[in-house]
Design an enzyme around this catalytic site. Structure first.
Site, short mmCIF file in Angstrom:
data_model
loop_
_atom_site.label_atom_id
_atom_site.label_comp_id
_atom_site.label_asym_id
_atom_site.label_seq_id
_atom_site.Cartn_x
_atom_site.Cartn_y
_atom_site.Cartn_z
N SER A 28 -6.25 -0.10 0.66
CA SER A 28 -5.47 0.02 -0.82
C SER A 28 -4.00 -0.16 -0.23
O SER A 28 -3.58 0.47 0.55
CB SER A 28 -5.72 1.47 -1.41
OG SER A 28 -6.67 1.43 -1.62
N HIS A 58 -6.28 -3.76 -4.35
CA HIS A 58 -7.12 -4.68 -3.44
C HIS A 58 -7.19 -6.09 -3.89
O HIS A 58 -7.08 -6.09 -5.18
CB HIS A 58 -8.63 -4.17 -3.22
CG HIS A 58 -8.91 -2.90 -2.52
ND1 HIS A 58 -9.31 -2.74 -1.30
CD2 HIS A 58 -8.23 -1.62 -2.92
CE1 HIS A 58 -9.37 -1.55 -0.92
NE2 HIS A 58 -8.72 -0.94 -2.02
N HIS A 80 -16.29 -0.34 -2.60
CA HIS A 80 -16.37 1.23 -2.08
C HIS A 80 -17.89 1.63 -2.43
O HIS A 80 -17.94 1.06 -3.61
CB HIS A 80 -15.39 2.13 -2.59
CG HIS A 80 -14.09 1.44 -2.18
ND1 HIS A 80 -13.20 0.59 -2.62
CD2 HIS A 80 -13.10 2.25 -1.25
CE1 HIS A 80 -12.19 0.51 -2.40
NE2 HIS A 80 -12.07 1.23 -1.40
N TYR A 82 -18.34 4.01 -4.30
CA TYR A 82 -18.04 4.70 -5.66
C TYR A 82 -17.94 3.69 -6.63
O TYR A 82 -18.05 4.14 -7.86
CB TYR A 82 -16.86 5.64 -5.66
CG TYR A 82 -15.60 5.02 -5.35
CD1 TYR A 82 -15.01 4.21 -5.98
CD2 TYR A 82 -14.86 5.23 -4.28
CE1 TYR A 82 -13.82 3.50 -6.00
CE2 TYR A 82 -13.61 4.77 -3.63
CZ TYR A 82 -13.06 3.76 -4.76
OH TYR A 82 -11.76 3.32 -4.68
N GLU A 83 -17.78 2.29 -6.26
CA GLU A 83 -17.80 1.34 -7.48
C GLU A 83 -19.33 1.12 -7.97
O GLU A 83 -19.26 0.58 -8.97
CB GLU A 83 -17.15 0.25 -6.82
CG GLU A 83 -15.68 0.30 -6.59
CD GLU A 83 -15.04 -1.05 -5.94
OE1 GLU A 83 -15.00 -1.93 -6.40
OE2 GLU A 83 -14.64 -1.02 -4.76
N ALA A 110 -6.36 3.39 3.40
CA ALA A 110 -5.49 4.42 3.03
C ALA A 110 -5.98 5.98 3.31
O ALA A 110 -7.42 5.97 2.78
CB ALA A 110 -5.19 4.37 1.55
N MET A 205 -12.27 7.24 1.51
CA MET A 205 -13.31 7.00 0.89
C MET A 205 -14.20 5.81 1.28
O MET A 205 -14.79 4.87 0.30
CB MET A 205 -13.02 6.83 -0.88
CG MET A 205 -12.56 8.19 -1.28
SD MET A 205 -11.89 7.99 -3.14
CE MET A 205 -10.87 9.35 -3.25
N SER A 206 -13.69 5.17 2.25
CA SER A 206 -14.17 3.91 2.76
C SER A 206 -14.70 3.79 4.32
O SER A 206 -14.60 4.99 5.17
CB SER A 206 -13.03 3.02 2.50
OG SER A 206 -12.07 3.04 3.33
N ASN A 229 -0.98 10.67 1.86
CA ASN A 229 -0.67 12.12 1.40
C ASN A 229 -1.26 13.03 2.41
O ASN A 229 -2.15 12.69 3.15
CB ASN A 229 -1.34 12.05 -0.10
CG ASN A 229 -2.91 11.47 -0.04
OD1 ASN A 229 -3.22 10.53 0.09
ND2 ASN A 229 -3.69 12.53 -0.01
N HIS A 241 -4.44 7.96 -7.25
CA HIS A 241 -4.43 6.46 -6.76
C HIS A 241 -3.06 5.64 -6.90
O HIS A 241 -2.79 4.98 -6.00
CB HIS A 241 -5.71 5.70 -7.52
CG HIS A 241 -5.84 4.42 -7.01
ND1 HIS A 241 -6.31 4.22 -5.52
CD2 HIS A 241 -5.73 3.18 -7.48
CE1 HIS A 241 -6.26 2.85 -5.44
NE2 HIS A 241 -6.31 2.35 -6.19
#
Ligand code: HPA
Length: 264
Positions: A28, A58, A80, A82-83, A110, A205-206, A229, A241
């Site tokens: 990201s 992306h 990802h 989650y998609e 990220a 998340m990746s 963060n 995000h």
């Protein structure tokens, strides 16, 4: 010919047959690295079966060409879990990378930091991971090759080379363990306390499914997180995000320096 073999041929017809040495996946807010490649860009939409990679921040393009004197295949976007609910969403692109003759995958992402000494804007070289999601991209794979050893998943030789590049470019490169959390909701403060106890230094998340797939396919793997963060509950900083995309450039310039030296 396999589907990945057909796609590799299609890519070679457009970009030339010379094998890329490395595949780079951009996380990201890090897509601008793809613009620095002197080569041919192919939209994922022109590569049947490639994932949609529709998360903002992306760029769904494969760019093949020279970056700092080395031939690379840069995946401007990833898909990802989650998609789609599919942990193997990046399997076809990584099979194509293997068929193109690459030797290694370098993934970037990220991530949220769990360590006070690793604030927003830091870079972290992954030494290992914790698959906190419990998912696996090889579930359903029928061959015995599915039993992939993960002892040295993050290749010691590539890590040493990346550390040397960080030193050469005066970039502070932290090292640590990345925990994969499925997303798309961010973690709760209790989940962050739990994974900190378990030994995680960063969370995202990746990357973990991609590294499992890379090792399955015989590619070496390395990965670097840009910290966007402090993880949930560890600071008053907003977690969103938009914040991830806004903060990614802080680490991205350092990441560019390290990768440019690494490839040079
Ligand atoms: N958690 C999960 N994924 C992330 C984070 C985070 O705090 N920051 C950027 N990606």
């Amino acid at each position: 010919m396999s589907k990945s073999g057909d796609l590799a041929r299609l890519i070679q017809d457009r970009a030339g047959a010379e094998p890329p040495r490395y595949g780079l996946i951009l996380g990201s807010g890090l897509s601008h690295l793809a613009d620095q490649v002197d080569g041919v860009a192919i939209d994922y939409a022109d590569l049947p079966g490639f994932p949609h990679a529709g998360v903002s921040g992306h760029t769904p393009k494969l760019v093949i060409g020279q970056l700092s004197g080395t031939r690379v295949a840069v995946f401007g976007g990833r898909s990802h879990y989650y998609e789609s609910g599919r942990a193997d969403a990046m399997r076809l692109p990584l099979e194509v990378l293997t068929d193109l003759g690459a030797e290694a995958l370098v993934a970037t992402n990220a991530a949220g930091s769990l360590r006070a000494d690793m604030p927003t804007g830091s870079l972290m070289l992954l030494t290992d991971h914790i698959n906190f999601s419990g998912l696996n991209p090889l579930i359903g794979e029928p061959s015995d090759r599915r039993f992939v050893p993960m002892g040295d998943a993050y290749d010691p030789g590539l890590r040493a080379k990346l550390r040397a590049s960080a030193e050469a470019t005066s970039v502070d490169l932290h090292e640590g363990v990345y925990a994969w959390y499925s997303g798309p909701s961010f973690e709760t403060p209790a989940e962050i306390r739990a994974i900190r106890t378990l030994g995680a230094d960063a969370v995202g998340m990746s990357t973990v499914p991609e590294v499992i797939l890379a090792r399955f396919l015989g590619l070496k793997a390395a990965a670097i997180s840009t910290i966007t963060n402090m993880a949930a509950g560890l600071s008053d900083e907003a977690i969103s995000h938009d914040h991830t995309k806004a903060m990614a450039p802080l680490g991205a310039a350092k990441l560019s320096s390290v990768l440019t030296d690494f490839l040079g």
